[in-house]
Scaffold this active site. Structure first.
Site, short mmCIF file in Angstrom:
data_model
loop_
_atom_site.label_atom_id
_atom_site.label_comp_id
_atom_site.label_asym_id
_atom_site.label_seq_id
_atom_site.Cartn_x
_atom_site.Cartn_y
_atom_site.Cartn_z
N ASN A 167 41.52 45.96 42.16
CA ASN A 167 42.68 46.60 41.56
C ASN A 167 43.17 47.82 42.33
O ASN A 167 44.31 48.23 42.16
CB ASN A 167 42.40 46.97 40.10
CG ASN A 167 41.08 47.65 39.91
OD1 ASN A 167 40.04 47.12 40.31
ND2 ASN A 167 41.09 48.82 39.33
N GLN B 82 43.84 41.02 38.40
CA GLN B 82 44.86 41.44 39.38
C GLN B 82 45.48 40.27 40.12
O GLN B 82 46.47 40.44 40.83
CB GLN B 82 44.23 42.40 40.41
CG GLN B 82 43.89 43.76 39.86
CD GLN B 82 45.11 44.62 39.58
OE1 GLN B 82 46.17 44.43 40.16
NE2 GLN B 82 44.97 45.57 38.69
N SER C 113 44.90 39.12 32.34
CA SER C 113 45.52 40.09 31.43
C SER C 113 47.04 40.04 31.58
O SER C 113 47.56 40.08 32.70
CB SER C 113 44.99 41.49 31.75
OG SER C 113 45.61 42.43 30.92
N THR D 276 42.96 37.40 13.44
CA THR D 276 44.31 36.82 13.44
C THR D 276 44.96 37.01 14.81
O THR D 276 44.91 38.09 15.39
CB THR D 276 45.15 37.47 12.33
OG1 THR D 276 44.51 37.18 11.09
CG2 THR D 276 46.58 36.93 12.31
N CYS E 176 43.09 53.56 34.73
CA CYS E 176 42.13 53.79 33.64
C CYS E 176 41.23 54.98 33.90
O CYS E 176 40.58 55.48 33.01
CB CYS E 176 41.25 52.57 33.43
SG CYS E 176 42.10 51.04 33.66
#
Ligand code: PLP
Length: 359
Positions: free
Chosen positions: A114, A142, A162, A202, A298
């Site tokens: 990343n 990535q 992601s 859910t 992050c």
């Protein structure tokens, strides 16, 4: 948007609105499966790439991974064996082959890093793992949407992705789990029967629908999109490397005219500038309308140098002066012009103020 408003059904409900939502989730599962070349029953939606990584590694004891994985892998395993990534940011297949023992539970090597964008030899690593009977996971967060991915050709058992890395909504991810190994994966979240009883809770219907649509769009015409990115990347590379005392971090496999770079993501460059603090550089760039980063988003609150750059063998002071430049398919030539106008000016200004910089 409709799934946040009028089509607000719960996919587990039996009435029409619920069934419509279930159909929309099923369509997204098909879209992801098509993009990865697998069956829809091999795709499980999660709340993030982090969750996909944590799930697959949960409870694994003897894991081999690489030194420069994302923390969503490194912090999810206890005492992993870390493969070196050398100064080019690429794992050696021979190191992995030597590290596997009969006790090895799992191998987890990221597809693309990343921070520096280097691409790992995943198909070869997967083949060795398959041959030695070891489970293989790749954190492809990535890579998915940026490079063609075929889970059959890659020989992987698990693959994480992601949504927000390919312009989908944030807070939704997925895990590919090869049919033949599904029994080996215990549910990470306990509760309802969603995701074939493997991931309770859910479903984030709007997020999942967005993920599927965004991935379908991202992989359409990918070669042409990457060729356009490579042309922009080459312009930036040439201009920045002509500045004094600057180095590129990580391998670069393609120069102008090549349509594909097999060693590095087409959207990534990572430079170190001697005599400059990365944070100061970012702030100056930001003030001039250029949004870049020094390490991973992050870990931006941390003052420690990036573990990725340290894994390449960079001294602390050089790792501190690093800049990660990433583009998307929406990046324009005018934005590249702005970067190339602002960055050299800011580097010169900061060096003029730096107590450790000597011309
Ligand atoms: N793995 C890699 C390589 C990443 O770059 C990221 C996010 O930046 C993650 C995992 C975590 O993904 P998410 O932000 O969806 O939890």
């Amino acid at each position: 948007m409709p799934y946040l408003r009028e089509d607000y059904g719960n996919p587990s409900s039996v009435y029409t609105l619920g069934r419509e939502a279930a159909k929309a989730v099923a369509k997204a599962r098909e879209q992801v499966a098509t993009a990865l070349n697998c069956g829809p029953s091999e795709i499980f939606f999660t709340g993030s790439g982090t969750e996909a990584n944590n799930w697959v590694l949960h409870g694994k004891q003897r894991v081999i991974t690489s030194e420069f994985e994302h923390h969503a892998v490194l912090h999810a395993v206890k005492d992993p064996i870390l493969l070196p990534v050398y100064d080019n940011g690429i794992v050696k297949v021979a190191d992995l082959a030597a590290a596997i023992t009969p006790e090895t539970d799992m191998v987890s090597v990221m597809f693309a890093n990343n921070e520096i964008g280097t691409i790992q030899p995943i198909a070869e690593i997967g083949a060795i793992c398959r041959e030695r009977g070891v489970l293989m996971h790749t954190d492809a967060v990535q890579a998915v949407g940026n490079v063609p991915i075929d889970v059959q050709a890659l020989n992987v058992d698990f693959l994480s992705l992601s949504s927000h890395k390919f312009h989908g909504p944030k807070g939704v991810g997925a895990l590919y789990v090869r049919k033949a190994v599904q029994k080996s994966l215990k549910p990470f979240l306990q509760g309802g029967a969603q995701e074939s009883g493997r991931r309770a809770g859910t479903e984030n219907v709007a997020g999942i629908v967005g993920l599927g649509a965004a991935l379908e769009e991202a992989v359409a015409g990918l070669d042409a999109k990457n060729a356009a990115l490579l042309a922009k990347r080459t312009r930036i590379y040439d201009a920045i490397m002509s500045l004094p005392k600057v180095r590129l971090n990580g391998a670069l496999g393609s120069f102008d005219g090549c349509a594909v770079d097999r060693l590095r993501l087409a959207n990534n460059l990572n430079f170190s500038f001697e005599g400059i603090e990365g944070e100061a550089l970012l702030l100056q760039l930001d003030m001039n309308g250029v949004f870049a980063s020094s390490g991973s988003a992050c870990t931006s609150g941390s003052l420690d140098p990036s573990h990725v750059l340290l894994a390449l063998g960079l001294p602390h002071e050089i790792a501190h002066g690093s800049l990660r430049i990433t583009m998307s398919r929406y990046t324009t030539d005018a934005e590249v012009d702005l970067l190339l106008e602002v960055l050299p000016r800011v580097v010169e200004k900061l060096r003029a103020m730096s107590p450790i910089w000597e011309w």
